[in-house]
Design a protein around this motif. Sequence first.
Motif, PDB file in Angstrom:
ATOM      1  N   ARG A 109      -5.153  -6.541  -2.259  1.00 49.09           N
ATOM      2  CA  ARG A 109      -3.883  -6.587  -1.500  1.00 49.09           C
ATOM      3  C   ARG A 109      -2.920  -5.498  -1.969  1.00 49.09           C
ATOM      4  NH1 ARG A 109      -1.938 -12.490  -2.270  1.00 49.09           N
ATOM      5  NH2 ARG A 109      -0.076 -11.755  -1.177  1.00 49.09           N
ATOM      6  N   VAL A 110      -3.338  -4.741  -2.970  1.00 48.18           N
ATOM      7  CA  VAL A 110      -2.536  -3.608  -3.437  1.00 48.18           C
ATOM      8  C   VAL A 110      -3.448  -2.380  -3.383  1.00 48.18           C
ATOM      9  CG1 VAL A 110      -1.161  -2.695  -5.339  1.00 48.18           C
ATOM     10  CG2 VAL A 110      -1.273  -5.174  -4.950  1.00 48.18           C
ATOM     11  N   ARG A 111      -3.120  -1.424  -2.507  1.00 48.27           N
ATOM     12  CA  ARG A 111      -4.068  -0.333  -2.266  1.00 48.27           C
ATOM     13  C   ARG A 111      -3.445   1.049  -2.452  1.00 48.27           C
ATOM     14  NH1 ARG A 111      -8.081  -1.802   2.749  1.00 48.27           N
ATOM     15  NH2 ARG A 111      -8.447  -3.970   2.137  1.00 48.27           N
ATOM     16  N   ASP A 112      -4.178   1.886  -3.187  1.00 53.05           N
ATOM     17  CA  ASP A 112      -3.857   3.311  -3.186  1.00 53.05           C
ATOM     18  C   ASP A 112      -4.337   3.886  -1.859  1.00 53.05           C
ATOM     19  OD1 ASP A 112      -2.716   3.667  -5.725  1.00 53.05           O
ATOM     20  OD2 ASP A 112      -4.701   3.651  -6.665  1.00 53.05           O
ATOM     21  N   THR A 113      -3.605   4.833  -1.339  1.00 53.72           N
ATOM     22  CA  THR A 113      -3.959   5.384  -0.031  1.00 53.72           C
ATOM     23  C   THR A 113      -4.155   6.883  -0.107  1.00 53.72           C
ATOM     24  OG1 THR A 113      -1.697   5.900   0.574  1.00 53.72           O
ATOM     25  CG2 THR A 113      -2.459   3.661   1.072  1.00 53.72           C
ATOM     26  N   PRO A 114      -4.842   7.439   0.895  1.00 54.53           N
ATOM     27  CA  PRO A 114      -4.812   8.897   1.035  1.00 54.53           C
ATOM     28  C   PRO A 114      -3.382   9.358   1.354  1.00 54.53           C
ATOM     29  CG  PRO A 114      -6.462   7.899   2.474  1.00 54.53           C
ATOM     30  CD  PRO A 114      -5.631   6.794   1.939  1.00 54.53           C
ATOM     31  N   ILE A 115      -3.138  10.648   1.261  1.00 55.02           N
ATOM     32  CA  ILE A 115      -1.808  11.198   1.547  1.00 55.02           C
ATOM     33  C   ILE A 115      -1.699  11.373   3.058  1.00 55.02           C
ATOM     34  CG2 ILE A 115      -0.223  13.117   1.083  1.00 55.02           C
ATOM     35  CD1 ILE A 115      -1.813  13.467  -1.577  1.00 55.02           C
ATOM     36  N   SER A 116      -1.363  10.298   3.716  1.00 54.34           N
ATOM     37  CA  SER A 116      -1.395  10.248   5.192  1.00 54.34           C
ATOM     38  C   SER A 116      -0.216   9.436   5.700  1.00 54.34           C
ATOM     39  CB  SER A 116      -2.710   9.590   5.660  1.00 54.34           C
ATOM     40  OG  SER A 116      -3.827  10.270   5.157  1.00 54.34           O
ATOM     41  N   GLU A 117       1.015   9.869   5.356  1.00 53.61           N
ATOM     42  CA  GLU A 117       2.198   9.049   5.638  1.00 53.61           C
ATOM     43  C   GLU A 117       2.317   8.656   7.110  1.00 53.61           C
ATOM     44  OE1 GLU A 117       2.342  11.740   3.737  1.00 53.61           O
ATOM     45  OE2 GLU A 117       3.267  11.147   1.829  1.00 53.61           O
ATOM     46  N   GLN A 118       2.005   9.594   7.990  1.00 50.69           N
ATOM     47  CA  GLN A 118       2.196   9.329   9.413  1.00 50.69           C
ATOM     48  C   GLN A 118       1.322   8.165   9.875  1.00 50.69           C
ATOM     49  OE1 GLN A 118       1.709  12.936  11.646  1.00 50.69           O
ATOM     50  NE2 GLN A 118       2.339  11.987  13.566  1.00 50.69           N
ATOM     51  N   PHE A 129       0.822  -1.204   0.000  1.00 52.49           N
ATOM     52  CA  PHE A 129       0.000   0.000   0.000  1.00 52.49           C
ATOM     53  C   PHE A 129       0.856   1.253   0.000  1.00 52.49           C
ATOM     54  CE2 PHE A 129      -0.856   0.956   4.805  1.00 52.49           C
ATOM     55  CZ  PHE A 129       0.294   0.311   5.200  1.00 52.49           C
ATOM     56  N   GLY A 130       0.253   2.323  -0.419  1.00 48.62           N
ATOM     57  CA  GLY A 130       0.983   3.572  -0.520  1.00 48.62           C
ATOM     58  C   GLY A 130       0.306   4.484  -1.531  1.00 48.62           C
ATOM     59  N   GLU A 131       0.876   5.675  -1.670  1.00 45.99           N
ATOM     60  CA  GLU A 131       0.260   6.650  -2.569  1.00 45.99           C
ATOM     61  C   GLU A 131       0.543   6.272  -4.025  1.00 45.99           C
ATOM     62  OE1 GLU A 131       2.098  10.145  -0.935  1.00 45.99           O
ATOM     63  OE2 GLU A 131       1.220   9.685   1.022  1.00 45.99           O
ATOM     64  N   ASP A 132      -0.476   6.174  -4.820  1.00 50.38           N
ATOM     65  CA  ASP A 132      -0.373   5.932  -6.277  1.00 50.38           C
ATOM     66  C   ASP A 132       0.191   4.550  -6.648  1.00 50.38           C
ATOM     67  OD1 ASP A 132      -0.914   8.892  -7.252  1.00 50.38           O
ATOM     68  OD2 ASP A 132       0.561   9.009  -5.618  1.00 50.38           O
ATOM     69  N   VAL A 133       0.187   3.625  -5.724  1.00 54.25           N
ATOM     70  CA  VAL A 133       0.844   2.341  -6.040  1.00 54.25           C
ATOM     71  C   VAL A 133      -0.063   1.371  -6.792  1.00 54.25           C
ATOM     72  CG1 VAL A 133       2.375   2.500  -4.043  1.00 54.25           C
ATOM     73  CG2 VAL A 133       0.243   1.212  -3.838  1.00 54.25           C
ATOM     74  N   ALA A 134      -1.385   1.539  -6.714  1.00 56.13           N
ATOM     75  CA  ALA A 134      -2.275   0.507  -7.254  1.00 56.13           C
ATOM     76  C   ALA A 134      -2.623   0.763  -8.718  1.00 56.13           C
ATOM     77  CB  ALA A 134      -3.523   0.403  -6.389  1.00 56.13           C
ATOM     78  N   THR A 135      -3.550   1.675  -8.952  1.00 54.30           N
ATOM     79  CA  THR A 135      -4.032   1.899 -10.317  1.00 54.30           C
ATOM     80  C   THR A 135      -2.910   2.372 -11.241  1.00 54.30           C
ATOM     81  OG1 THR A 135      -6.147   2.510  -9.334  1.00 54.30           O
ATOM     82  CG2 THR A 135      -5.806   3.087 -11.662  1.00 54.30           C
ATOM     83  N   TYR A 136      -2.107   3.323 -10.745  1.00 51.29           N
ATOM     84  CA  TYR A 136      -1.057   3.911 -11.575  1.00 51.29           C
ATOM     85  C   TYR A 136       0.204   3.042 -11.607  1.00 51.29           C
ATOM     86  CZ  TYR A 136       1.933   7.642 -13.449  1.00 51.29           C
ATOM     87  OH  TYR A 136       2.786   8.397 -14.225  1.00 51.29           O
ATOM     88  N   GLY A 137       0.352   2.206 -10.595  1.00 52.17           N
ATOM     89  CA  GLY A 137       1.517   1.318 -10.555  1.00 52.17           C
ATOM     90  C   GLY A 137       2.750   1.963  -9.942  1.00 52.17           C
ATOM     91  N   GLY A 138       2.525   3.036  -9.186  1.00 51.22           N
ATOM     92  CA  GLY A 138       3.657   3.694  -8.517  1.00 51.22           C
ATOM     93  C   GLY A 138       4.269   4.754  -9.406  1.00 51.22           C
TER      94      GLY A 138
END
Lengths: 318, 324, 424
Positions: free
Chosen positions: B51-60, B27-36
Motif C-alpha cells: 500500500r506504499v509504493r515507489d513510482t517511476p518519475i511520471s507525475e502526469q 504512492f509517489g517518487e522515493d516514498v517507500a524504501t527511502y521514506g520520502g
Amino acid sequence: MLEMHRRMVLTRHLEERLGEMHKAGRTRGPIHRCDGQEAVGVGATAAMAHDDFVTTTHRGHAVYLGRGLDPRRVVAEIFGRETGYCGGRGGHMLVGDAQTGMMGGNAIVGASIPAATGMALSMQLRGEARVALAVFGDGAAQTGICHESMNIAALWRLPVVFLLEHNAYGLTVHHSAQSSVPDLSVRAAGYGMPGETIDGNDVVAVYGAVAAALQRARRGEGPSLIEARTYRVEGFSTSDMGGYQPDAEIAEWRARDPILLARAALADRLGAAHVERCETEARAEIDAAFDAALADPMPAFAPHTPSAPHAGRAYGVR
Amino acid sequence: MATIRYAEALNLALREEMARDDTVFVFGEDVATYGGVFKVTQGLRDAYGDRVRDTPISEQTLTAMAVTAAMTGTRPVLEIMYADFLPLSLDALVNQASIYHYIWNEQVTMPFVLRTQGGGGVGTGAQHAKSLDAMVAHIPGLKVVAPVTPADARALLKAAIRDPHPVIFLEHKLLYNLRGEVDEADEAPAEIGRARVARAGRDVTILATSRMVLEAQKAAEELAGEGVSAEVIDLRSLRPLDLDAITASVARTNHAVVVNEGWRFCGYTAELAATIMDHAFDDLDAPVERVAARDMPIPYAETLEREVIPDSADIAAAARRALA
Amino acid sequence: MATPITIGAAGGEYMEAVVVTKWHVRRGARVCAGDLLAEVETAKAVTEVESPCDGVLGEICAGEGDEIAVDAPLGFLLADGEDDVAAEVDAPGSTPGPPPAARPAPAADPGARGGGQPGRVVASPLARRRAGKAGLDLRHLAGSGPGGRIKRRDVEAALARGPTGEGGALPLMVLHGFAADATIWSALAAELGRGRRLIRPDLLGHGAAAPAGGGFEDVLAPVLKALDAVEAPRVHLVGHSLGGAVALALAGRRPARVASLTLIAPAGLGAEIDGATIDGICRATRPESLLPWLRRLVSDPQRIGDDYARAAMAGRGEAVRGAQAALADRLFPDGTQAVDLRSALADCALPLRLIWGRDDAILPWRQALAAPGHAALNLLPGVGHMPHVEAPELVARLLRETLAAAEAMGEATLEAEAAQWLTG
C-alpha cells in the motif's frame, strides 16, 4: 454475434441521425462520429465482465452503446437534457455511467489511458478480479502519458488492457506523419507485455482478442496492447471541412464496413430476413430514443457546492 | 501532549488513516524504501507493504491515476516531491480531478490527496523553490490546504484523506523540522475551511499562508514594539476560504495586509485583496497591502533569493503603510 | 451641524431597504420638527417620514424612486443660516450650477492616491461610512493619510472638534449675485470646501430666503446678522455682483471680523449696468424667454443650453420673480446702479482682490479701476459676468492665494502684537 451486430447497427443509426440533426442545425457543439469504427467499441465491451471498467475517447458512442447504456439516455445527454446520463452537464464527449463501469468518454487526447490504469491500480490494491479497459486512438498513442501508463501498468502487472483503436487519423494528420513505426503494437515489447495487431472492422476478431487480454489481466498476468486497425469514414467531427482523406482510401474502407462484414456472416448462418428484422428493430429503437429524449426537459441550473471558493457558502462571491 | 516535528505529525496522520481505512494507500517518487526525500513517509512501507509504493518519475500519469483510483474505491495519497512539478499534474487536476463530481452529475466522488511542498529560502533554485498556490487554488472542484503547525498538519491531513473531494495539501520545505505540540490521543480530523487566529490584535489584520504565518508572527512582534497591535490569521485552507474569519477581523481592525509566498501578479494575495474588497470594503480605512514574491524567477544565490522571497520585514513595512 | 434624516423604526423589523416615493419639501425649505418631509414605501405600507428638528432641508441623499438602506440617511437638515453641504445641481428646487458640459476637465491631483477629479474627496471607505452616519461632509475635512486621504481618525477628530471648526481654517462666506442663489457656488465649493467651513446664505428674495420687498439695507441686514453669529474669530468674504456689493458693505461695517475680501464683478462701483438683462430675467416666465438673457451673462453663449434655462426657470416661481423685480426696481432703477460703494472700496484696508471678466456685458470691468493701490486685480480674458462659473479652477486658485496670504498675515500680526505686549 447477433447482439454485437445489433449494437453496431444501433451505433451507426445514432451517428446517422446525429448527422441529420447537425445538418438541420439542431445539435450543440461538435459531434465526433464513429461511423465505420463500431466493431472496435462494440466487440471490446462485449468481452467485458459486468463489473469491469472501460474508459474511452471523445469518439465513444460505440463504447457507450456497446456497454449497454440506454440509447434514450445517451441521446438525452448528447442533446443536453435533464434525463441524460450526466443530466446534460457532460455532453456527448464526456458521458460517464458509474453503474455499468463505463467510466467515461474523455476529450483530452490520451487521458483515457492513465484513467484506466488508475482504476486497475485501485482494483489491484483492493484485491478484486476486475479489469479496466482503456480505449484510445492512434493519436493518443503518441502522448507522454501513454508511455508512462504502459510502463507503470507493466511494471506493477496492473489488470488493464490497452485497446488502440487505430483509425488512421489524428484530427487531420495521417498516422504516417505521427508515428515512427507503422504498427504500434510493436511498442508493447518495449514494456514487456504482449502486443498484437488485429482487424478492427471484424467484430468477432476484436471480441476474441480483447476477451483473451481481459482474462490474462484478470489472472494477474498484467496488461496487453491490442492494436485494432480501422478507419474513420466521416471526418474528425461535424465541424470537419474534409479534403485530406483520399476518396479511394475512403471507398476501400467503406467496402470493408464492419456492419457489412457482420451482416454477411450472420446472413449465412441465420438467414438474411432474420438479420434484416433485427436491424430494423435496432433502428426503430434509436428513432424512439430520439423522440423520447428530444421531448425531455432541459436541466435547471444549480451551483456546485464543492467548487465554492468560500467555506460554508453555496457558491461564489455575493 | 507530545512535542513533535511537522514531518512526524504528517507521518502520524498517514499511519492513523492507513490503520483506520485499508483503502488508503500512499504512492509517489522515493516514498517507500527511502521514506520520502523529506522523510514524511518513513517506515510506512514496513508497516503497510504494497500500500506504499515507489513510482517511476511520471507525475502526469500518477496524478491521473490517483483521480480514477479515487473514483473506484480507494483513497490515494500521492506525493509530488516539489510544488514546482505541479504543472506536470495540472492536466489531471484541471481537466480530470476537478470536473467529474459535477460533470457526471454527482455519480462519483474523488477522495484523493496530492501532497506536495513548495517555497524557497534555502537555495534550491528556480525549479525547486516556487509557491504555486494560486495555480491550484484557482481551480473549482479542488480544495487546497496549507497547515503551518504540526497539530494542524496532522489534523488537516486526516481531514484531507477523509474528504470525498480532491485536496491539494501544500507543505513547505522549511516547516518539516518545526516542532509543536500534538495531542496524540486526539485523533479527530480538522474541519477544512477554517482559519486560525495565530495572534490576536486590534490595529491591523495580517492574513498569511503556510510559512508566511511564521514571518507574520515575527512581524507582529516587531510591530508590538512600536505600539501596533497586529492580528495574524493563519488561513490554513486556501480554498475554500474562511470568509467569516477574514471579514470579522477586518471589521475590527479596519486595516489588512495579505501575505503569500507566491508571485504577486495574479497571485493568491490578489484574490485575498479582492475578497476583502468584495466583502469588507466599507470596513477598510486604507487600501489592502499585499506582500508576495517579486514577479521574477527565484534566483539561487542567497543575496538574490532573499530579495525575491518576502519576509517579516516586508510584512511589518506593509502594516506600517496600511496604518500610515 | 447637519442632522441626518433617517427612516428609523418605519423600516420595520425585517426590512433592509425602503423606496422613497415622494419628497414633500424641497431642498432649501425651512421645516419644523414634526413636519412631513417624505414618504417611503416599505414591504408593509407607505410610511411618512417627519422632520426630527427645526431647520432647512439640505442635501437629499435619496431622490424619489431611489431605494435606500433603512439605516442610511435620506438627507440632512441644516441649522439656520448654515450651509455646510454643497448642493447637488439636480436637487429639487435649486438653480443649477453650470451644465455638465461646461465643467472644467478633470485635473490630476498629484499627491492623492485617489487621483480623482477636482472636488472628488479622497477618503477611505470606513471614513466615508463613519462620516455618512454622522452627517459630516467630508469636503470640509483635510485628510492626514497618504496623499491627503481622509481616514477614520480625521473624521473622528472632526466630530470631536464639533461644529464650529475650532482649530481649523477660518470659515469662508460666499454671497451670490442678483437672480442666482447659494447653489451657484457648487463648482467653487468643491474646490475650496475641503478643510474649511463654507457659509453660503441666500440673499433676501433669492433661493430659500423668503421673498420680500425692500432695499439694499434689507438685503444687508440678515447677512450682517449671519456674520455676527459665526463663532470663528474672523471670516473670509467673497461676493459676486450684487453679493459683491453686500460683501463690500459688510467689510465696511465689520472690518475686524473680516480676514479678506474678494469681489467678483461686484455691483456698486459705478452707475453703469445692463438694465435690459436685469429686466429680461425678471420678466421671463418661460425657459425660451429666459435663455437669451442668461446667455448674456457669459462670454461663450454656448455654455448655456435649453436644459440649463429650463432648470433655472424651474426655480423661478412667481413669488421669486415678483420679489426680485421689486428689488431690482430699488437697486437698479431705470437701468442705473443706485448703490454707490466706491468710497467704501477706497477706504478698504483689508487684504483685497477684485476678479472681473473682460467680456462682462452686465457690469463693465473698468469699474474695477476704482480699487485702491494695495488691491490685487485680475481681469480674466474670455470670461463674462460669471467668472466663478466660467473659470472655477482659476477663481479657486486666486481665492486660495488670497486666503492663504491673509491667514499667514493674520498669524504674523498676532505674533507681532504678542511680542509687543511681552516687551512692552
